[in-house]
Enzyme design. Structure first.
Site, mmCIF file in Angstrom:
data_model
loop_
_atom_site.group_PDB
_atom_site.id
_atom_site.type_symbol
_atom_site.label_atom_id
_atom_site.label_comp_id
_atom_site.label_asym_id
_atom_site.label_seq_id
_atom_site.Cartn_x
_atom_site.Cartn_y
_atom_site.Cartn_z
ATOM 1 N N ASP A 199 -17.794 -12.025 -2.288
ATOM 2 C CA ASP A 199 -16.726 -11.335 -2.446
ATOM 3 C C ASP A 199 -16.075 -10.659 -1.543
ATOM 4 O O ASP A 199 -16.904 -10.666 -0.473
ATOM 5 C CB ASP A 199 -17.161 -10.299 -3.786
ATOM 6 C CG ASP A 199 -16.119 -9.373 -3.883
ATOM 7 O OD1 ASP A 199 -14.830 -9.454 -4.213
ATOM 8 O OD2 ASP A 199 -16.762 -8.315 -3.852
ATOM 9 N N ASP A 238 -13.756 -7.306 -1.087
ATOM 10 C CA ASP A 238 -13.810 -5.778 -0.989
ATOM 11 C C ASP A 238 -15.097 -5.218 -1.672
ATOM 12 O O ASP A 238 -15.611 -5.580 -2.936
ATOM 13 C CB ASP A 238 -12.419 -5.253 -1.601
ATOM 14 C CG ASP A 238 -11.294 -5.522 -1.046
ATOM 15 O OD1 ASP A 238 -11.010 -4.656 -0.420
ATOM 16 O OD2 ASP A 238 -10.756 -6.586 -1.534
ATOM 17 N N ASP A 282 -19.577 -7.069 -5.959
ATOM 18 C CA ASP A 282 -20.018 -5.777 -6.068
ATOM 19 C C ASP A 282 -19.067 -5.310 -7.366
ATOM 20 O O ASP A 282 -19.392 -4.318 -7.968
ATOM 21 C CB ASP A 282 -19.452 -4.980 -5.095
ATOM 22 C CG ASP A 282 -17.917 -4.677 -4.984
ATOM 23 O OD1 ASP A 282 -17.313 -5.680 -5.045
ATOM 24 O OD2 ASP A 282 -17.373 -3.459 -5.091
HETATM 25 O O1 LIG Z 1 -12.927 -9.251 -5.579
HETATM 26 P P1 LIG Z 1 -12.668 -8.616 -4.376
HETATM 27 O O2 LIG Z 1 -12.520 -9.034 -2.961
HETATM 28 O O3 LIG Z 1 -13.578 -7.428 -4.240
HETATM 29 O O4 LIG Z 1 -11.061 -7.813 -4.577
HETATM 30 C C1 LIG Z 1 -11.150 -6.809 -5.667
HETATM 31 C C2 LIG Z 1 -9.748 -5.972 -5.441
HETATM 32 O O5 LIG Z 1 -10.243 -5.082 -4.065
HETATM 33 C C3 LIG Z 1 -9.196 -4.493 -3.467
HETATM 34 O O6 LIG Z 1 -9.190 -3.232 -4.253
HETATM 35 C C4 LIG Z 1 -10.618 -2.710 -4.180
HETATM 36 O O7 LIG Z 1 -10.566 -2.400 -2.740
HETATM 37 C C5 LIG Z 1 -9.694 -1.280 -2.410
HETATM 38 C C6 LIG Z 1 -10.079 -1.142 -0.733
HETATM 39 O O8 LIG Z 1 -11.325 -0.929 -0.622
HETATM 40 C C7 LIG Z 1 -9.748 0.001 -3.018
HETATM 41 O O9 LIG Z 1 -8.838 1.034 -2.467
HETATM 42 C C8 LIG Z 1 -9.670 -0.334 -4.477
HETATM 43 O O10 LIG Z 1 -9.844 0.938 -5.226
HETATM 44 C C9 LIG Z 1 -10.314 -1.286 -5.102
HETATM 45 O O11 LIG Z 1 -10.262 -1.632 -6.441
HETATM 46 C C10 LIG Z 1 -8.033 -5.308 -3.650
HETATM 47 O O12 LIG Z 1 -6.824 -4.352 -3.030
HETATM 48 C C11 LIG Z 1 -7.514 -5.666 -5.019
HETATM 49 O O13 LIG Z 1 -6.228 -6.807 -4.866
HETATM 50 C C12 LIG Z 1 -8.597 -6.798 -5.415
HETATM 51 O O14 LIG Z 1 -8.366 -7.414 -6.756
#
Ligand SMILES: O=P(O)(O)OC[C@H]1O[C@H](O[C@H]2O[C@H](CO)[C@@H](O)[C@H](O)[C@H]2O)[C@H](O)[C@@H](O)[C@@H]1O
Length: 516
Positions: free
Chosen positions: A281, A283, A464
């Site tokens: 993954d 983020d 995560d």
């Molecule tokens: O599937 P992932 O790669 O983990 O993406 C999930 C979401 O990640 C991002 O949002 C998350 O991370 C941000 C930066 O650290 C944070 O600010 C936010 O609160 C988290 O939810 C991304 O912006 C989303 O589009 C993804 O769906």
């Protein structure tokens, strides 16, 4: 094998008659012919014939030849001498009657032939390809002959049949010993071995043996009897077990998971000569969670670790981010990228995929995006992030007291809109197509597309967030959860944070170098 690993399936033990081959039908017919002739001889024309549905199932099916003769005669209050092994089939003794039935069975086999159930063949091939160890057990002393005639013997690593049980004095079903012996010979763990049986005696044996899941095969609608005997799942065809691993996986509390670095040796033992295929993954896994979603950049030293690993392993990043955003953030050529939770995929050698049913939702997403933006623009800190196949509404920077306003806004905009659903992530609400497609499907799609679904490969997924649970659940390999998302998880191991993720990846890279 580590005892810490979760109950994913390592081995499957299948009964033969009625599960693999339709030989149970011939057995039943042979028993009926033999006993009806015998009953007529001792009781005259008005004898009470053997009822296959009742007597065969209750007293004979699944047990050894002699136990079957004894149990049925006892049910009719007929006492008969045991006889001795040399008794001819004509002799009225337990041994003689057993031989009589066997001769009829062999004749029937010759004239009617034995068929393999196509659903079983399909699943056996699939399980074998996935690297699951397979054993066949049978009370029949003709087991080898039947399997050979049906060209099925080659699929099984171990066979414990009536002949072997007699030689090694292994008690027959309903004692669990044949299953235990097959499991030991397969070198499998009890808590990761599945039993598939169609006979009541076999179901009871599996349960007595303490196997976590005993599957009953009710090809003729005998569901209730199998359930009453203790079957955990009842199916009519083995193809219903297609997603059995997912069904059997149980989510656990993150804190109870073993730590992936401390258990590195266990993970390596599990990989055992297979090629790891890495799925990450983005983020919260490869980059720490930060306030501003746009600022979640991949640090150069970490990018280098992934780049080096991509010389050794196939690597795919499956993210909730849009594909274009993900690709530009990671920026490594050799990797495979799946964006919008797997709805859009791209990789080397022309690999491109857009989940077709998602395309017709695009105009709806466009419409909802503009409504949402208008609706939340007055909420300080709230940010709408459009990916091609989803819309994220971020509230990480929204004052705690105003989060409910964000939730209301999302629900309001979505009201009456049947084609979208709301998902949750870390301080984020996501509007996604209401379709059965997610990170888990994308992971399996990639394994198949890249021809990596075979037994010689071992997928490892690290994630995560809640949306990563779809992948962790679908995974047939090693799943690692980073941190905690506050719910139970389908992961096998845990890591504390992204720092530990890179520690783990370095260990994996070094282990692989030392191995090649
Ligand atoms: O599937 P992932 O790669 O983990 O993406 C999930 C979401 O990640 C991002 O949002 C998350 O991370 C941000 C930066 O650290 C944070 O600010 C936010 O609160 C988290 O939810 C991304 O912006 C989303 O589009 C993804 O769906």
């Amino acid at each position: 094998m580590s005892k810490k690993v979760p109950p994913t399936i390592q081995a499957i033990i299948l009964d033969m008659d009625g599960v693999i081959t339709d030989s149970a039908r011939l057995h039943a017919k042979a028993w009926k012919q033999m006993f009806d002739e015998y009953l007529e001889k001792v009781q005259g024309k008005n004898f009470d014939p053997l009822d296959i549905g009742k007597d065969y199932k209750r007293y004979i099916d699944g047990v050894s030849r002699h136990d079957g003769v004894r149990a049925f005669l006892e049910s009719r209050q007929i006492a008969l001498t045991e006889g001795n092994p040399e008794d001819d089939p004509e002799v009225d003794s337990i041994v003689g009657l057993g031989k009589r039935k066997n001769n009829i069975f062999l004749d029937l086999m010759e004239t009617e032939g034995v068929e393999v159930f196509p659903d079983t063949l399909e699943m056996v091939k699939k399980w074998k390809k996935e690297g699951i160890k397979l054993a066949v057990i049978s009370a029949s002393r003709n087991c080898r002959r039947i399997l050979e005639a049906a060209d099925m013997l080659r699929w099984f690593d171990i066979r414990i049949d009536g002949e072997i049980a007699r030689e090694q004095q292994i008690p027959g079903k309903p004692a669990p010993d044949v299953f235990i012996k097959a499991m030991e010979d397969l070198n499998a763990d009890l808590d990761r071995t599945l039993i598939i049986e169609d006979a009541i005696a076999g179901i009871k044996a599996g349960k007595k043996g303490g196997f976590p899941v005993v599957v009953g095969v009710a090809r003729n609608g005998e569901d209730e009897a199998l359930r009453n005997a203790g079957a955990d799942i009842v199916v009519h065809e083995l193809t219903e077990l297609e997603n059995i691993m997912e069904t059997l996986k149980k989510p656990r509390e993150t804190a109870t998971l073993p730590h992936a670095l401390e258990s590195f040796q266990d993970i390596i033992t599990d990989i055992e000569g297979k090629r790891p295929v890495l799925f990450f993954d983005y983020d919260g896994t490869l980059t720490p969670i930060v306030e501003d979603p746009n600022a979640a950049e991949l640090a150069p030293d970490r990018k280098k670790i992934i780049q080096q690993l991509s010389d050794q392993f196939t690597i795919a990043i499956i993210s909730g981010r849009g594909l274009a955003d993900l690709k530009s953030k990671v920026g490594l050529q050799r990797l495979i990228y799946a964006g919008s939770h797997g709805f859009e995929i791209s990789g080397p050698n022309g690999l491109e995929m857009q989940y077709e049913p998602g395309k017709e939702i695009l105009p709806i997403l466009d419409e909802v995006e503009s409504k949402l933006k208008k609706r939340v623009e007055a909420i300080d800190g709230c940010e709408v992030e459009r990916k091609k196949y989803a819309i994220a509404v971020h509230y990480r920077q929204v004052e705690a007291g105003k989060v409910a306003e964000v939730e209301n806004a999302v629900e309001e905009v979505l009201d009456g809109q049947q084609r979208l659903k709301i998902g949750k992530g870390k301080k984020i609400l996501e509007l996604k197509p209401d379709l059965d497609w997610h990170k888990g499907h994308a992971l399996n799609w990639l394994l198949n597309e890249l021809d990596l679904a075979a037994a010689q490969n071992h997928p490892i997924f690290i994630g995560d967030d809640i949306t990563d649970e779809d992948a962790l659940k679908a995974l047939k390999g090693t799943g690692i959860l980073v941190g905690s998302h506050g719910q139970k998880t389908y992961a096998d191991y845990r890591l504390k944070d992204t720092g530990e993720v890179y520690g783990f990846l370095e260990e994996l890279g070094n282990w692989d170098k030392g191995n090649s």
